[in-house]
Design an enzyme around this catalytic site. Structure first.
Site, PDB file in Angstrom:
ATOM      1  N   LYS A 142       0.847  -1.185   0.000  1.00 16.80           N
ATOM      2  CA  LYS A 142       0.000   0.000   0.000  1.00 16.80           C
ATOM      3  C   LYS A 142       0.892   1.248   0.000  1.00 16.80           C
ATOM      4  CE  LYS A 142      -0.592   2.206   4.068  1.00 16.80           C
ATOM      5  NZ  LYS A 142      -0.566   2.391   5.457  1.00 16.80           N
ATOM      6  N   HIS A 172      -1.557  -5.302   5.332  1.00 14.94           N
ATOM      7  CA  HIS A 172      -1.061  -6.242   6.344  1.00 14.94           C
ATOM      8  C   HIS A 172      -2.084  -6.529   7.443  1.00 14.94           C
ATOM      9  CE1 HIS A 172      -0.031  -2.672   8.747  1.00 14.94           C
ATOM     10  NE2 HIS A 172       0.105  -3.474   9.776  1.00 14.94           N
ATOM     11  N   GLU A 210      -3.269   4.827  18.265  1.00 14.89           N
ATOM     12  CA  GLU A 210      -1.839   4.559  18.461  1.00 14.89           C
ATOM     13  C   GLU A 210      -1.219   5.655  19.314  1.00 14.89           C
ATOM     14  OE1 GLU A 210       0.029   2.638  14.676  1.00 14.89           O
ATOM     15  OE2 GLU A 210      -1.077   4.384  14.023  1.00 14.89           O
ATOM     16  N   ASP A 229      -3.776   6.912   5.227  1.00 12.59           N
ATOM     17  CA  ASP A 229      -2.830   5.969   5.831  1.00 12.59           C
ATOM     18  C   ASP A 229      -3.548   4.786   6.489  1.00 12.59           C
ATOM     19  OD1 ASP A 229      -0.164   5.184   6.663  1.00 12.59           O
ATOM     20  OD2 ASP A 229      -0.743   5.782   8.695  1.00 12.59           O
ATOM     21  N   HIS A 234      -6.827  -0.104   5.740  1.00 13.13           N
ATOM     22  CA  HIS A 234      -6.941  -1.060   6.849  1.00 13.13           C
ATOM     23  C   HIS A 234      -8.346  -1.076   7.481  1.00 13.13           C
ATOM     24  CE1 HIS A 234      -2.724  -1.280   6.359  1.00 13.13           C
ATOM     25  NE2 HIS A 234      -2.390  -0.258   7.116  1.00 13.13           N
ATOM     26  N   LYS A 334      -2.976   9.108  15.649  1.00 12.61           N
ATOM     27  CA  LYS A 334      -1.628   8.992  16.222  1.00 12.61           C
ATOM     28  C   LYS A 334      -1.604   9.757  17.540  1.00 12.61           C
ATOM     29  CE  LYS A 334       0.607   7.231  12.514  1.00 12.61           C
ATOM     30  NZ  LYS A 334       0.930   5.809  12.542  1.00 12.61           N
TER      31      LYS A 334
HETATM   32  C1  BG6 Z   1       0.656   1.167   8.642  1.00 13.99           C
HETATM   33  C2  BG6 Z   1       0.553   2.660   8.748  1.00 13.99           C
HETATM   34  O1  BG6 Z   1       0.085   0.715   7.434  1.00 13.99           O
HETATM   35  O2  BG6 Z   1      -0.013   0.563   9.747  1.00 13.99           O
HETATM   36  C3  BG6 Z   1       1.150   3.138  10.053  1.00 13.99           C
HETATM   37  O3  BG6 Z   1       1.231   3.254   7.652  1.00 13.99           O
HETATM   38  C4  BG6 Z   1       0.510   2.418  11.219  1.00 13.99           C
HETATM   39  O4  BG6 Z   1       0.988   4.543  10.190  1.00 13.99           O
HETATM   40  C5  BG6 Z   1       0.549   0.918  11.013  1.00 13.99           C
HETATM   41  O5  BG6 Z   1       1.232   2.767  12.401  1.00 13.99           O
HETATM   42  C6  BG6 Z   1      -0.242   0.207  12.093  1.00 13.99           C
HETATM   43  O6  BG6 Z   1      -0.125  -1.181  11.945  1.00 13.99           O
HETATM   44  P1  BG6 Z   1       0.465  -2.113  13.094  1.00 13.99           P
HETATM   45  O7  BG6 Z   1       0.296  -3.479  12.560  1.00 13.99           O
HETATM   46  O8  BG6 Z   1       1.890  -1.700  13.255  1.00 13.99           O
HETATM   47  O9  BG6 Z   1      -0.338  -1.834  14.305  1.00 13.99           O
END
Ligand code: BG6
Length: 478
Positions: A142, A172, A210, A229, A234, A334
């Site tokens: 992505k 992911h 986060e 993002d 996601h 964030k």
């Molecule tokens: C990523 C984003 O795809 O996913 C990040 O670009 C984010 O900004 C992250 O922090 C979160 O995924 P995970 O699996 O690290 O919690």
């Protein structure tokens, strides 16, 4: 599905993604004997030789895997090659030397190079397997596009060279175990089947909070913002898992058809309605986990007048028979109060007259910090009075730090097997952009709402809530 052992070519092999995520996953699969990784070829612009590349991988593996072992590394390293080159067909042709039968091309490249790489590989005839029993696959990270138009343009750039069944778009989140469990839990438990609709469900909240800030990714992040993002990909994928119709069998095409269908049913947000359906936020200085942190515009690389959102929330309505009238809330930010992620499904309350107003059940899929499913119910409070209390039935899934394998490991195995179920199809990606495009457009040049670092997000998020609904506090079962 055939389990084969293809040549694995990494384009952008000296980059950040390869060293932090991809290679540690390859190593772990190798350690667990899930994949024998017969031949791995690193390809990148750097004019390195094989030894230099191996040194680079080894140094980084020691940082990013906890179980580094010299002997295993030597075994893996003996299967690794390095080829310097750019993305022109002339240069990529050098890869023909390594690629004979089955092959996977992993684009660990900046997104603006995806189209050139896919086309260059095609022009170098690396996209076509030598016979019908072999395969050639391409894996793309992505973001897939920057808005609907650019996603469609990227799709058009790929399609002359790569068929949809050769393209694996990585999101992911779909490789995370708890995310996969949402579908399993939903469709294996009959109890849920009968309540999974607008007659019983009041709202759905998907939250990914986060505590992290930019982690040095300001070049990308300040262009992207939270909506691109996290939400467009996601969280939108999580939404489809909750809202899609039950598939008749576990088949990639059927799953994608159902996901695309529910995305298509999401009501378009009109330009004049954006403030009722979306909230953008940006963190200011505050305290996260007891530590003072600066605001977004004080971060390295970020301009004082940046209008990038570090928090985004969306309200979606699905205009179909199952979900008519049920709001789906998606939010991510964030520098929030805690690392907390969940999918919360709130049921409608029983008639007020019986036991009082506002008592309702929640079914919560917790993803972070630990993985569990909570069912929030009500019961009689012990004693002589007829009063009620909340009881939480918790099914632990995995505890923090107990992860056996990463999402990348899971997804890599799927690519090796040729299983596309966990990779968004082009029409899903386009539909997601269709949903967020009007919001991106309305937010251009607009100042996001401030929220203190270490808080639950901007106060303005409350304006999205319908009627009596409210946001679930971060980290509480209900
Ligand atoms: C990523 C984003 O795809 O996913 C990040 O670009 C984010 O900004 C992250 O922090 C979160 O995924 P995970 O699996 O690290 O919690």
């Amino acid at each position: 599905m055939s389990e084969k052992n293809p040549t694995f070519v990494i384009l952008g092999a000296t980059g950040d993604l390869t060293r932090r995520l991809l290679f540690p996953a390859i190593y772990r699969l190798f350690v667990q004997r899930e994949w024998t990784a017969n031949q791995i070829v690193g390809y990148a612009m750097e004019n390195w030789d094989r030894n230099r590349f191996l040194d680079h991988l080894k140094t980084n593996l020691k940082t990013f895997v906890s179980d580094f072992d010299e002997k295993t590394w030597q075994d893996l390293a003996s299967r690794i090659q390095y080829q310097p080159g750019d993305l022109t067909a002339g240069s990529l042709k050098e890869l023909q030397h390594y690629v004979k039968d089955d092959a996977i091309f992993y684009l660990g490249l900046p997104p603006q190079l995806f189209a050139d790489a896919a086309q260059g590989l095609g022009q170098a005839h690396l996209n076509q397997p030598p016979d019908p029993n072999s395969f050639r696959r391409i894996v793309i990270e992505k973001p897939f596009g920057w808005d609907l138009q650019s996603a469609q343009a990227l799709g058009r750039a790929l399609s002359p060279w790569w068929q949809e069944d050769q393209v694996f778009r990585i999101d992911h989140f779909l490789g995370k175990d708890t995310v996969q469990n949402v579908l399993v839990f939903r469709f294996i438990n009959r109890l849920l089947g009968s309540i999974w609709d607008s007659q019983h469900i009041a709202q759905v909240q998907i939250t990914y909070a986060e505590t992290l800030g930019l982690e040095g990714r300001w070049r990308y992040y300040d262009q992207a913002g939270a909506l691109r993002d996290m939400l467009q990909n996601h969280l939108m994928q999580l939404f489809t898992l909750v809202a899609m119709e039950p598939p008749s069998e576990w088949d990639a095409d059927i799953l994608h058809n159902h996901k695309a269908e529910v995305l298509r049913a999401v009501r378009l947000i009109l330009p004049e309605q954006v403030d009722d359906f979306a909230v953008a936020g940006q963190y200011t200085a505050g305290q996260v986990g007891g530590e003072l942190v600066g605001g977004y515009t004080e971060e390295e690389g970020i301009k004082e007048d940046s209008r990038t959102e570090t928090y985004a929330a969306l309200k979606l309505y699905v205009d179909n028979w199952r979900w008519s009238g049920v709001p789906f809330y998606l939010r991510s930010g964030k520098r929030m109060a805690r690392d907390y992620a969940e999918i919360g499904v709130q049921l409608k309350s029983v008639p007020d007259k019986l036991f009082g107003a506002g008592l309702s059940n929640w079914l919560v899929f917790r993803m972070k910090p630990d993985e569990a499913i909570d069912l929030v119910m009500w019961a009689k409070k012990p004693g002589m009075e007829l009063s009620t209390e909340e009881v939480v039935l918790t099914a632990p899934y995995k505890k923090a730090g107990e992860e056996d394998y990463s999402a990348y490991e899971q997804l890599l195995l799927d690519v090796l097997k040729g299983d596309q179920s966990a990779f968004p199809r082009l029409d899903e990606v386009e539909q997601s952009w269709r949903i967020v495009d009007p919001v991106l457009e309305a937010w251009k040049g607009k100042k996001p709402e401030p929220y203190k670092a270490g808080s639950d997000g901007p106060l303005a998020q409350d304006r999205l809530m319908d009627g009596q609904l409210s946001w679930k506090p971060l980290g509480n079962p209900s």
